[in-house]
Scaffold this motif. Sequence first.
Motif, short mmCIF file in Angstrom:
data_model
loop_
_atom_site.label_atom_id
_atom_site.label_comp_id
_atom_site.label_asym_id
_atom_site.label_seq_id
_atom_site.Cartn_x
_atom_site.Cartn_y
_atom_site.Cartn_z
N GLY A 1 0.79 -1.22 0.00
CA GLY A 1 0.00 0.00 0.00
C GLY A 1 0.82 1.27 0.00
N GLU A 2 0.15 2.36 0.33
CA GLU A 2 0.74 3.69 0.30
C GLU A 2 0.85 4.26 1.70
OE1 GLU A 2 -0.24 8.15 -1.54
OE2 GLU A 2 -1.46 6.40 -2.09
N PHE A 3 1.99 4.87 1.99
CA PHE A 3 2.19 5.50 3.29
C PHE A 3 1.22 6.66 3.47
CE2 PHE A 3 4.14 8.87 5.85
CZ PHE A 3 4.45 8.19 7.02
N ILE A 4 0.54 6.71 4.63
CA ILE A 4 -0.43 7.76 4.92
C ILE A 4 0.09 8.73 5.97
CG2 ILE A 4 -2.76 8.28 5.78
CD1 ILE A 4 -2.67 6.97 3.01
N GLU A 5 0.57 8.20 7.11
CA GLU A 5 1.09 9.07 8.16
C GLU A 5 1.97 8.29 9.12
OE1 GLU A 5 -1.80 10.65 10.83
OE2 GLU A 5 -2.84 8.74 11.11
N GLY A 6 2.82 9.04 9.82
CA GLY A 6 3.65 8.47 10.87
C GLY A 6 3.43 9.22 12.16
N GLU A 7 3.53 8.52 13.27
CA GLU A 7 3.36 9.10 14.59
C GLU A 7 4.44 8.56 15.51
OE1 GLU A 7 -1.38 9.12 15.18
OE2 GLU A 7 -0.51 7.24 14.44
N GLU A 8 4.77 9.33 16.51
CA GLU A 8 5.75 8.87 17.50
C GLU A 8 5.02 8.22 18.67
OE1 GLU A 8 9.61 10.44 20.07
OE2 GLU A 8 8.29 11.89 19.05
N ILE A 9 5.54 7.09 19.12
CA ILE A 9 4.99 6.39 20.29
C ILE A 9 5.96 6.57 21.44
CG2 ILE A 9 4.28 4.18 21.25
CD1 ILE A 9 3.54 3.28 18.47
N GLU A 10 5.47 7.14 22.51
CA GLU A 10 6.30 7.33 23.70
C GLU A 10 6.28 6.05 24.50
OE1 GLU A 10 5.94 9.90 27.72
OE2 GLU A 10 5.67 11.06 25.89
N SER A 11 7.27 5.23 24.28
CA SER A 11 7.27 3.90 24.88
C SER A 11 8.68 3.49 25.28
CB SER A 11 6.70 2.88 23.88
OG SER A 11 6.78 1.57 24.38
N GLY A 12 8.85 3.10 26.52
CA GLY A 12 10.12 2.56 26.98
C GLY A 12 11.19 3.60 27.23
N HIS A 13 12.29 3.16 27.83
CA HIS A 13 13.39 4.04 28.20
C HIS A 13 14.49 4.08 27.14
CE1 HIS A 13 11.55 4.22 32.04
NE2 HIS A 13 12.05 3.11 32.54
N ILE A 14 14.46 3.17 26.15
CA ILE A 14 15.66 2.95 25.34
C ILE A 14 15.48 3.34 23.87
CG2 ILE A 14 17.40 1.27 24.67
CD1 ILE A 14 17.32 1.83 27.68
N ASN A 15 14.65 2.63 23.13
CA ASN A 15 14.57 2.81 21.68
C ASN A 15 13.61 3.92 21.28
OD1 ASN A 15 16.36 0.63 21.12
ND2 ASN A 15 14.69 -0.82 21.43
N SER A 16 13.74 4.38 20.04
CA SER A 16 12.80 5.33 19.45
C SER A 16 11.76 4.54 18.66
CB SER A 16 13.53 6.31 18.53
OG SER A 16 14.49 7.06 19.26
N THR A 17 10.47 4.80 18.91
CA THR A 17 9.40 3.98 18.35
C THR A 17 8.39 4.86 17.63
OG1 THR A 17 9.65 2.42 20.19
CG2 THR A 17 7.67 2.22 18.87
N TYR A 18 7.96 4.39 16.46
CA TYR A 18 7.00 5.14 15.64
C TYR A 18 5.96 4.18 15.08
CZ TYR A 18 10.88 8.39 15.92
OH TYR A 18 11.89 9.19 16.39
N ARG A 19 4.81 4.75 14.73
CA ARG A 19 3.75 3.96 14.12
C ARG A 19 3.46 4.53 12.73
NH1 ARG A 19 -1.48 3.56 17.58
NH2 ARG A 19 -1.90 5.64 16.73
N ALA A 20 3.48 3.67 11.73
CA ALA A 20 3.21 4.08 10.35
C ALA A 20 1.90 3.48 9.89
CB ALA A 20 4.34 3.63 9.43
N THR A 21 1.07 4.29 9.26
CA THR A 21 -0.20 3.83 8.71
C THR A 21 -0.11 3.77 7.19
OG1 THR A 21 -1.43 4.83 10.55
CG2 THR A 21 -2.68 4.29 8.56
N PHE A 22 -0.51 2.63 6.63
CA PHE A 22 -0.52 2.43 5.18
C PHE A 22 -1.95 2.14 4.72
CE2 PHE A 22 3.93 2.44 5.52
CZ PHE A 22 4.51 2.39 4.26
N GLU A 23 -2.24 2.54 3.49
CA GLU A 23 -3.55 2.27 2.90
C GLU A 23 -3.37 1.44 1.65
OE1 GLU A 23 -6.93 5.25 2.89
OE2 GLU A 23 -6.40 5.24 0.74
N SER A 24 -4.10 0.32 1.56
CA SER A 24 -4.01 -0.56 0.40
C SER A 24 -4.86 -0.02 -0.74
CB SER A 24 -4.47 -1.97 0.77
OG SER A 24 -5.87 -1.96 1.03
N THR A 25 -4.76 -0.62 -1.90
CA THR A 25 -5.53 -0.18 -3.06
C THR A 25 -7.03 -0.33 -2.84
OG1 THR A 25 -5.22 -2.39 -4.01
CG2 THR A 25 -3.69 -0.67 -4.71
N SER A 26 -7.42 -1.21 -1.93
CA SER A 26 -8.85 -1.40 -1.63
C SER A 26 -9.37 -0.37 -0.64
CB SER A 26 -9.07 -2.81 -1.06
OG SER A 26 -8.43 -2.93 0.21
N GLY A 27 -8.45 0.44 -0.11
CA GLY A 27 -8.86 1.46 0.86
C GLY A 27 -8.69 1.04 2.30
N ALA A 28 -8.31 -0.21 2.54
CA ALA A 28 -8.11 -0.69 3.91
C ALA A 28 -6.82 -0.11 4.48
CB ALA A 28 -8.07 -2.21 3.93
#
Length: 384
Positions: A30-57
């Motif tokens: 699919g296609e990248f829609i947006e990214g967000e930062e997740i404030e989680s844990g003491h160590i690593n940097s974590t992000y959430r990426a949302t993708f949309e498929s050709t069907s719209g899901a």
Amino acid sequence: MVPSTSPVHPVDPALQESIAHISNQFAIEGEFIEGEEIESGHINSTYRATFESTSGARQRYILQRINEKVFKNPVAVMRNVECVTRHINWKVLRVKKDLGGQTLSLYPGRGGRSWVVGPNGGIWRCYNSIEGCVTYDIIENTRQAYQAARAFGSFQDLVSDLPASEIEETIPDFHHTRKRFQRLMRVADADPHGRAGSVGPELDFVRQREKDVDVIIDLLATHSIPTRITHNDTKINNVMIDTDTDEAVCVIDLDTVMPGASLYDFGDLVRTATSPAAEDERDLSKVAMQMPMFEALVDGYLDASDDFLNDAEIEHLAFSGKLITFETGMRFLTDFLEGDGYFKIHREGHNLDRCRTQFKLVAEIERQQEAMEKFVRKVRRGKR
């Protein structure tokens, strides 16, 4: 005391572009829609990426950059994670032995590896997003404690037939409590940031308990307990809990999976699940070792792991909670004295607050240790 999916924050355009660039290097449809930062844990940097498929899901994925200051060999970390997730997924598919139907999976990156290099360097990986679940920083009830303990016991069971030799020690001496003690004493003597004068009571607390630091090390050295593949970071918030059923679904955060002792894993469960206070609570009167929570942990953990634990491991379950809490307090204190370079901090004295909370819990465990050991023996008799 409420569930959390970890705070999620919008990111600036430059970081948004970086997240898009990194996520597009993984085998995501699919296609990248947006990214967000997740404030989680003491160590690593974590992000959430949302993708949309050709069907719209739309589907979400978890991206993480490994902290190379903590993990000096991030590629070895990824080899361990890849080995363990592959084995667990194989086991689940083969014998349908899982918790809630979801497992943690790595998405392959460009070139076929399980990781990619980001535009500014660093090792990145991509996981599936476990939906419909929450994590708990503080356990609300004994059912959740039972579920979390069963989850980690099941994790150890799932990897119990994976040879420890296939997993690398990515943080040498991670749970070598004697070396943690020695390092703290050296740092306190050197006092690089002029802070040792403010932690006299804490250093005295540590010195008074020096006899405890060798107990599990000696059990391993004498082969009284076996070396196993262990999670080594069994905080309650590393278990995904289904929001509908309140049952454990998946164990996450596998960066510290290494050869070790099962007691290290159970001990960290006791540390993070038995007190109603947050890990960095400043009001130490709120810190307590709640016996019903400990009993739920023992029940859940032994329900999943009793078949492969030996006598010495079970006999030291109560002690392990005291030791790992003590060790963690020493780690926070060492980082405070060294200038707060390891754990993320959000306020002045944050690591010292964490240290004091751990040491208060150690004292609470000591006060009830005899009753804790008695309960373990009682449960053990009922299962044999």
